[in-house]
Design an enzyme around this catalytic site. Structure first.
Site, PDB file in Angstrom:
ATOM      1  N   ASP A 168       0.870  -1.168   0.000  1.00 17.59           N
ATOM      2  CA  ASP A 168       0.000   0.000   0.000  1.00 17.59           C
ATOM      3  C   ASP A 168       0.919   1.234   0.000  1.00 17.59           C
ATOM      4  O   ASP A 168       2.118   1.122   0.305  1.00 17.59           O
ATOM      5  CB  ASP A 168      -0.883  -0.035   1.255  1.00 17.59           C
ATOM      6  N   ASP A 191      -0.287   5.089   0.839  1.00 12.29           N
ATOM      7  CA  ASP A 191      -0.596   6.106   1.850  1.00 12.29           C
ATOM      8  C   ASP A 191      -0.674   5.493   3.240  1.00 12.29           C
ATOM      9  O   ASP A 191      -1.487   4.596   3.492  1.00 12.29           O
ATOM     10  CB  ASP A 191      -1.905   6.822   1.499  1.00 12.29           C
TER      11      ASP A 191
HETATM   12  C1  XBP Z   1      -5.448   6.110   0.244  1.00 15.68           C
HETATM   13  C2  XBP Z   1      -6.571   7.008   0.029  1.00 15.68           C
HETATM   14  C3  XBP Z   1      -6.460   8.066  -0.944  1.00 15.68           C
HETATM   15  C4  XBP Z   1      -5.638   9.253  -0.536  1.00 15.68           C
HETATM   16  C5  XBP Z   1      -5.884  10.377  -1.491  1.00 15.68           C
HETATM   17  O1  XBP Z   1      -5.941   4.869   0.766  1.00 15.68           O
HETATM   18  O2  XBP Z   1      -7.610   6.835   0.614  1.00 15.68           O
HETATM   19  O3  XBP Z   1      -7.751   8.556  -1.156  1.00 15.68           O
HETATM   20  O4  XBP Z   1      -6.023   9.679   0.756  1.00 15.68           O
HETATM   21  O5  XBP Z   1      -5.561  10.048  -2.786  1.00 15.68           O
HETATM   22  P1  XBP Z   1      -5.039   3.558   0.760  1.00 15.68           P
HETATM   23  P2  XBP Z   1      -6.372  10.645  -4.035  1.00 15.68           P
HETATM   24  O6  XBP Z   1      -3.772   3.877   1.494  1.00 15.68           O
HETATM   25  O7  XBP Z   1      -5.857   2.545   1.523  1.00 15.68           O
HETATM   26  O8  XBP Z   1      -4.812   3.137  -0.671  1.00 15.68           O
HETATM   27  O9  XBP Z   1      -6.851  12.015  -3.664  1.00 15.68           O
HETATM   28  O10 XBP Z   1      -5.359  10.665  -5.160  1.00 15.68           O
HETATM   29  O11 XBP Z   1      -7.524   9.716  -4.319  1.00 15.68           O
HETATM   30 MG    MG Z   2      -3.075   3.117   3.348  1.00 15.37          MG
END
Ligand code: XBP
Ligand code: MG
Length: 254
Positions: A10, A12
């Protein structure tokens, strides 16, 4: 259990702590640039993280936290444009080096590449954001270390749906039983579990430390590095002071 062949990351919260001081700030800068008086505080953003995906998160905000706001006639186009502005702010911040990689990420990637483990990304965020973060944290070649970058709108259903992990495994041509995933959130582990990936390691952050992680083999505060030990919150690091490939192989073997 089949031998470990693939690590799926993953982005973020896992590769870097991007939510509070990266995405949230970029959303607020986009709101200001577009003349909106919205401001997502640290606390409100924690609630909004229940929904993954930036465009989906804006919709969720309007449906539940700012119901007075009158969307223009073409609401989807408005949100798409606003989100594009947010992505521009986010990628600029990453290019400026605003967010470092989490401890142990670079070490585990190096170790895995040396051992011939295949690498992939499975994330909800926009592809440009992945490129900007990896370039800033690993250098210009960093993204090429990953054989597949599964990101954003390539699947219609974002996490907690399993689609993004399934898409990544299809591209790699592998079955779930040779994969381990690294995640940071409840939505993330739901996606991993429903993709039938047997091994998952969670590194929590401020927004996710109190979430439930059913099926996690190990929950730690960070992967850690020599001199920066990890702390196991659930499961065992088996006597190691940081999460390395041997430990992941051992967890995978069960
Ligand atoms: C990541 C997210 C994304 C980011 C924003 O979740 O939820 O929405 O916060 O990115 P994960 P965008 O780590 O579970 O993949 O604004 O580009 O969508
Ligand atoms: Mg995440």
């Amino acid at each position: 259990m089949a031998d470990l062949e693939v690590l799926l990351f993953d982005v973020d919260g896992t590769i870097a702590n991007t939510e509070r001081d990266g995405h949230r700030i970029a959303f607020n800068e986009a709101f200001a640039e577009e003349g909106l008086d919205w401001n997502w505080s640290v606390e409100l953003y924690g609630k909004l993280l229940a929904v993954t995906g930036g465009k989906e998160r804006i919709k969720h905000y309007l449906q539940h936290f700012n119901t007075e706001f009158q969307l223009p006639a073409d609401g989807d186009a408005f949100i798409t444009h606003l989100h594009k502005t947010k992505t521009a702010h986010y990628t600029r911040m990453m290019a400026e080096g605003a967010i470092p990689l989490r401890s142990g990420i670079k070490r585990l990637l190096d170790e895995s590449r040396e051992a011939g483990i295949r690498l992939g990304i499975a994330t909800t965020t926009t592809p440009e954001n992945v490129t900007a973060l990896l370039r800033s944290g690993l250098g210009d070649e960093g993204e090429s270390w990953f054989e597949v970058v599964a990101a954003g709108d390539i699947v219609p259903k974002k996490k907690p749906a399993p689609d993004i992990y399934i898409w990544a495994m299809e591209k790699l041509g592998v079955k779930p039983d040779v994969c381990a995933a690294l995640e940071d959130s409840h939505n993330g582990i739901m996606s991993v579990n429903d993709a039938d990936i047997p091994t998952v390691i969670i590194t929590v952050n401020g927004y996710t430390e109190h979430e439930a992680f059913p099926g996690a083999n190990l929950v730690v505060d960070q992967l850690g590095d020599p001199g920066t030990p990890c702390k196991a919150l659930s499961g065992s690091c088996e006597g190691r002071s940081y999460v390395d490939l041997d430990l992941i192989r051992s967890l995978h073997a069960g």
